[in-house]
Design an enzyme around this catalytic site. Structure first.
Site, short mmCIF file in Angstrom:
data_model
loop_
_atom_site.label_atom_id
_atom_site.label_comp_id
_atom_site.label_asym_id
_atom_site.label_seq_id
_atom_site.Cartn_x
_atom_site.Cartn_y
_atom_site.Cartn_z
CG ASP A 1 -1.59 1.00 1.52
OD1 ASP A 1 -1.97 1.59 0.26
OD2 ASP A 1 -2.76 1.19 2.41
CG ASP B 1 -3.57 3.64 -3.61
OD1 ASP B 1 -4.25 3.41 -3.85
OD2 ASP B 1 -3.25 4.51 -2.59
CD GLU B 2 -5.42 -0.43 -1.63
OE1 GLU B 2 -5.32 -1.85 -0.59
OE2 GLU B 2 -6.96 -0.33 -1.82
#
Length: 370
Positions: free
Chosen positions: A16, A112-113
């Site tokens: 993350d 983003d993860e």
């Protein structure tokens, strides 16, 4: 501890990125570094919402999905900027390239993860902890960004672990520690538990995983429906969901949030024309035809409704999609209504396309599932 032979445990990493949008902006713009930065809608006029905030801004209580006006009240000297999605997507693609050095089993959840299954890794490193460390270091060295990682034997625990030591953290929760970890976990941290469900649980005296563990599977299902079975399993460290590199597209859609409230039918229909063009372009790109057209409306008071119409055969032509959306809009009764968002979705495809999960929204017109 979850049952099973230790040799059969999966090795799952959840990566993350830390305050991703804000971190990219601070990397690219030195004048933002060390300052409270808010990426999202600007607080002027009707305002918008916070997409993400730097850690300097978070110290003032600013959080994602908060209104920009409220964020400004919490931190009057915060810097507000609009998102630069092309820059974030470019960084996300480079991060994905780093992941692919170690495994092809990558399930992006957003820009983003992502989950990574490194049970068998390409470089024969063998240690999920070592792989997570190498990935974090590569992201830092090559992109000047930081990421947090959670490592465990299943997706739920890995994802939860990645949030423990943010920013730039790495947390490993092994098989023998999972049940104790889950027992101490607040109920609002459980998968599928939103604010309403969390409050319902607390009203029942259920505050932690240990409290949930005292209820039978039948009792959890009675109170919370099908997801109660998942709660019963996960609190015991059982999560058999696999990392899925691809997913089926069940709907394609576009929506737009407007800089001012729409108050006339002409304005609304003009915006629906634009949104329908985007939807149909995507449908034709994927060679899809949907049998159900759904209209999404969000009013100025944030109340949201959806209306849909189904057809006996699939369609993707602009004229029909547009006419159907406008018909559904008029049927809702728009007199004296102020609308801040409109969206159109096509679903119930004859042939379901498989696409990578990394395909994400653009700036305002976005993919979404109703």
């Amino acid at each position: 501890m979850p049952k099973g032979d230790a040799q059969n445990y999966r090795k799952i990493i959840h990566i993350d990125m830390d305050a991703f949008y804000a971190s990219v902006e601070q990397r690219d713009n030195p004048e933002y570094r060390g300052k409270p930065l808010v990426v999202g809608g600007l607080p002027e006029g009707r305002g918008g919402v916070v997409a993400t905030a730097s850690y300097e801004a978070r110290k003032f209580g600013i959080r994602s999905a908060m209104s920009s006006k409220q964020a400004l009240q919490l931190c009057p000297h915060a810097i507000f900027i609009r998102p630069r999605f092309p820059a974030y997507k470019e960084a996300s693609q480079k991060i994905r390239e780093i992941f692919s050095r170690y495994t092809d089993l990558i399930e992006p959840l957003s820009l983003d993860e992502a989950y990574l299954d490194v049970t068998s890794d390409k470089l024969n490193i063998g240690s999920a902890i070592e792989i997570a460390q190498q990935i974090k270091q590569a992201i830092k060295d090559e992109l000047q960004l930081t990421a947090s990682a959670g490592v465990s034997i299943n997706k739920f625990v890995a994802k939860t672990a990645s949030d423990i030591k943010k920013p730039d953290g790495l947390t490993f929760i092994g098989p023998s520690a999972i049940e104790a970890f889950m027992e101490k976990l607040p109920v609002e941290k459980f998968f599928g538990v939103g604010k309403v469900t969390a409050q319902k649980m607390k009203n029942m005296g259920l505050h932690t995983g240990d409290d949930l563990k005292k209820l039978t599977e039948g009792e959890l299902t009675k109170h919370f429906g099908k997801v109660g079975k998942f709660y019963y399993q996960i609190v015991r460290g059982i999560d058999n969901r696999e990392v899925q590199p691809n997913r089926e597209t069940k709907s394609l859609a576009a929506e737009d949030t407007f800089p001012y409230d729409l108050t006339t039918l002409g304005e609304m229909e003009e915006e629906l024309d634009k949104i329908a063009q985007t939807v149909c372009k995507r449908l034709q790109q994927y060679e899809l035809k949907g049998r159900t057209v759904t209209l999404k409306i969000k009013y100025s008071d944030f109340k949201q409704i959806t209306r849909n119409q189904s057809f006996p055969t699939g369609l993707n032509d602009l004229e029909t999609v547009c006419a159907t959306a406008k018909k559904l809009l008029v049927a809702t009764g728009i007199e004296d209504k102020k609308i801040r968002l409109l969206g159109i979705s096509l679903s119930n495809f004859n042939d379901v396309v498989v696409r990578g999960k990394e395909e994400k929204p653009t700036d305002q017109l976005t993919l979404f599932d109703f």
